[in-house]
Design an enzyme around this catalytic site. Structure first.
Site, PDB file in Angstrom:
ATOM      1  CB  ILE A  24      14.675  -0.010   0.163  1.00 57.01           C
ATOM      2  CG1 ILE A  24      15.862   0.232   1.128  1.00 57.01           C
ATOM      3  CG2 ILE A  24      14.530   1.108  -0.845  1.00 57.01           C
ATOM      4  CD1 ILE A  24      15.712   1.430   2.029  1.00 57.01           C
ATOM      5  CE  LYS A  25       5.889   0.660   0.575  1.00 55.10           C
ATOM      6  NZ  LYS A  25       4.678   1.293   1.172  1.00 55.10           N
ATOM      7  CB  ILE A  26      11.618  -1.269  -5.259  1.00 57.78           C
ATOM      8  CG1 ILE A  26      12.937  -0.845  -4.587  1.00 57.78           C
ATOM      9  CG2 ILE A  26      11.732  -1.204  -6.774  1.00 57.78           C
ATOM     10  CD1 ILE A  26      14.119  -1.727  -4.942  1.00 57.78           C
TER      11      ILE A  26
END
Length: 381
Positions: A148-150
């Site tokens: 998951i890209k944050i």
């Protein structure tokens, strides 16, 4: 005439890059790339061991409509909202890509074979909403090899800690400054400590820190060109490499320190630096500049396909081109500052622009999907 050394450096450049400890990830995804077998082919023939996506990539893929017609019809028939439709399509693509990459994931013990998907960029400055979105995306994709890209905004930092603490692997994106990069690594270590307290298996948690490269040169080169002096022009094309090399120095320092050692002893994984935005923007520079000159063990280089093909064709991989260059990197950035170009101002501007560009791309995607849903006789909300 190409010398023997040059010929050796060029031959099998992607394999040499991989042999040097650099994981090659593709910075692109579309349903057509998956269904045609192209992604599997790149894995088999071009040493690709991961995939990254972002709002701009999905806007280009889904905005074209190609390959999505049937699902759009089904979604329209169900009367879903446009936000739900976009998430159903993007997570379906990431899930399918994760299945293509699963053998790589298994073979590397989870280190590679990763596919990244980003939280809604409109949440970049909202910590709790980012955490909730990250949990939802991990559940929707439902594959162990998803990341998951944050974004590495101030609000993103505590979200990184919380999401890592839940045992979800994270790709931290939009990192431009050395100070923020250190904060990102600290957030990751804090997340691992949270996970350890919960009794989670730290060996299953992976993370990369996406340090953006070409955009740094684009902005600083623009300012150097305005100055126009010989001294200024001589510094063009050097700031981005210097910035990335000093990021790797920081990585080496943090992941050999006492705090890390206790986590490493618990089988935690280092958060690898990932070179992002590696497509060269200035045609005056070699198109493999940010590949050839950023070779270091334990890194990831995520490339658009044009850069991947250019590297395969004429990349020159001559070994580690990072760890011996820290003094020169500091000198280059200091020389830029001495000309009155503020490093802090540039990197903050690039972060703000990066978030804004992804928000625009996401809105464009929502607009395109809204139009598609409405054309099928459904009033998308």
């Amino acid at each position: 005439m190409i010398t023997v050394t040059e010929a050796t450096a060029t031959a099998g450049a992607l394999k040499r890059l991989s042999d040097e400890g650099v994981s090659i990830w593709l910075d692109d995804l579309s349903r057509g790339r998956i269904e045609s077998g192209n992604l599997a082919e790149l894995v088999a023939t071009k040493h690709v061991v991961g995939v990254t996506t972002n709002p701009s990539i999905f806007q280009a893929a889904i905005g074209s409509g190609k390959g999505y017609e049937e699902q759009l019809t089904d979604l329209a028939t169900r009367g879903v909202t446009v936000d739900e439709a976009v998430r159903m399509m993007t997570t379906a693509d990431v899930r399918a890509a994760a299945d293509v990459l699963r053998p790589v994931y298994d073979a590397t013990g989870g280190r590679d074979g990763r596919v990244s998907i980003e939280v809604d960029p409109r949440l970049a400055h909202e910590t709790q909403a980012t955490i909730a979105e990250a949990k939802q995306l991990a559940w929707l994709v439902d594959r162990p090899n998803v990341m998951i890209k944050i974004p590495a905004t101030k609000a993103g930092l505590p979200a990184i800690t919380e999401v890592i603490g839940l045992g979800i692997s994270v790709n931290v994106t939009l990192i431009f400054s050395l100070e923020r990069y250190r904060e990102v690594m600290d957030a990751y270590l804090a997340g691992l400590e949270k996970a350890a307290k919960k009794g989670l298996d730290l060996s299953t948690i992976h993370s990369v820190a996406s340090f953006f490269v070409s955009r740094v040169d684009s902005e600083i080169d623009k300012r150097l060109t305005v100055l126009g002096t010989d001294t200024a022009l001589a510094l063009k094309g050097r700031a981005a490499l210097a910035n990335a090399r000093l990021a790797y120095e920081a990585y080496e320092e943090v992941f050999s320190g006492e705090r890390w050692n206790s986590l490493g002893g618990a089988r935690a994984n280092k958060q690898r630096p990932l070179w992002a935005s590696t497509g060269v923007k200035d045609p005056a520079y070699k198109d493999t500049l940010y590949v050839d000159d950023l070779v270091a063990p334990g890194t990831v280089n995520t490339m658009p396909e044009a850069t991947l093909n250019a590297t395969a064709d004429h990349g020159r991989i001559t070994g580690d081109t990072v760890t011996g260059g820290y003094a020169q990197a500091r000198a280059d950035l200091a020389a830029v500052e001495a000309l009155g170009i503020s490093y802090d101002e540039v990197v903050q501007q690039l972060e703000d622009e990066g978030v804004a560009k992804f928000e625009v791309a996401w809105q464009d995607l929502l607009d395109a999907v809204t139009k598609s849903l409405n054309s099928k006789g459904v009033d998308a909300e």
